[in-house]
Design an enzyme around this catalytic site. Structure first.
Site, PDB file in Angstrom:
ATOM      1  N   ALA A   1       0.864   4.067   2.184  1.00 46.51           N
ATOM      2  CA  ALA A   1      -0.332   4.049   1.353  1.00 46.51           C
ATOM      3  C   ALA A   1      -1.300   3.015   1.900  1.00 46.51           C
ATOM      4  CB  ALA A   1       0.040   3.716  -0.091  1.00 46.51           C
ATOM      5  N   TYR A   2      -2.568   3.406   1.965  1.00 41.92           N
ATOM      6  CA  TYR A   2      -3.598   2.519   2.488  1.00 41.92           C
ATOM      7  C   TYR A   2      -4.226   1.739   1.344  1.00 41.92           C
ATOM      8  CZ  TYR A   2      -2.698   4.362   6.969  1.00 41.92           C
ATOM      9  OH  TYR A   2      -2.038   4.668   8.135  1.00 41.92           O
ATOM     10  N   LEU A   3      -4.123   0.422   1.447  1.00 37.65           N
ATOM     11  CA  LEU A   3      -4.632  -0.470   0.411  1.00 37.65           C
ATOM     12  C   LEU A   3      -6.083  -0.840   0.662  1.00 37.65           C
ATOM     13  CD1 LEU A   3      -1.473  -2.737   0.380  1.00 37.65           C
ATOM     14  CD2 LEU A   3      -1.963  -0.780  -1.094  1.00 37.65           C
TER      15      LEU A   3
END
Length: 158
Positions: A29-31
């Site tokens: 997941a890209y924060l």
């Protein structure tokens, strides 16, 4: 800090499958994403987690900072990522002194298969397996960060 130097390709067909030596499931997941800089959390096989920050240097090279994080923290970060998530199974193939990572995407990117090879220097020329398709190294539409936020590159869907 490590340097990540890699080439990336689309994969044509299934001829690579017989050469795969191991596999892992990845949820990443890209924060945060800002141009060539990204921060992501990755959960491997549902058992361990890593926080990674990547900084673009060139089309092939990025500075990479990677740290283990508690699994529960990683799950919370995934939930907070606003849907910028990639699910895939990574298959490892060792060939001619190089390690190829073949990613079979799931979910919204199902049908996409990509391969990466990490190198020690940009001028290395690993032998290219016959199952590789078009090279997409340096094309921003094919980065995992772009795939997580934008989905399939425009005009492409397998």
């Amino acid at each position: 800090m490590a340097k990540e130097i890699e080439r990336k390709f689309l994969v044509a067909g299934n001829a690579w499958r017989d050469a795969a030596q191991s596999s892992r499931t990845l949820l990443q997941a890209y924060l945060a994403i800002d141009g060539e800089t990204s921060a992501r959390v990755r959960i491997l096989d549902g058992e361990e987690a890593w926080l990674t920050v990547k900084l673009g240097v060139s089309e092939m090279t990025r500075d990479e900072f990677e740290y283990p994080v508690p699994l529960d923290d990683a799950r919370t970060m995934v939930e907070a990522s606003r849907g910028r998530v990639i699910e895939k199974t990574r298959h490892i193939i060792k060939s001619d002194g190089y390690v190829w990572e073949v990613d079979v995407f799931e979910g919204a990117l199902a049908g996409l298969v990509m391969a990466e090879v990490e190198m020690g220097a940009e001028d290395e020329t690993p032998a290219l397996p016959s199952w590789l398709g078009r090279e997409v190294t340096g094309d921003p539409a094919w980065t995992n960060a772009a795939l997580a936020t934008e989905g399939w590159p425009e005009g492409i869907h397998l």
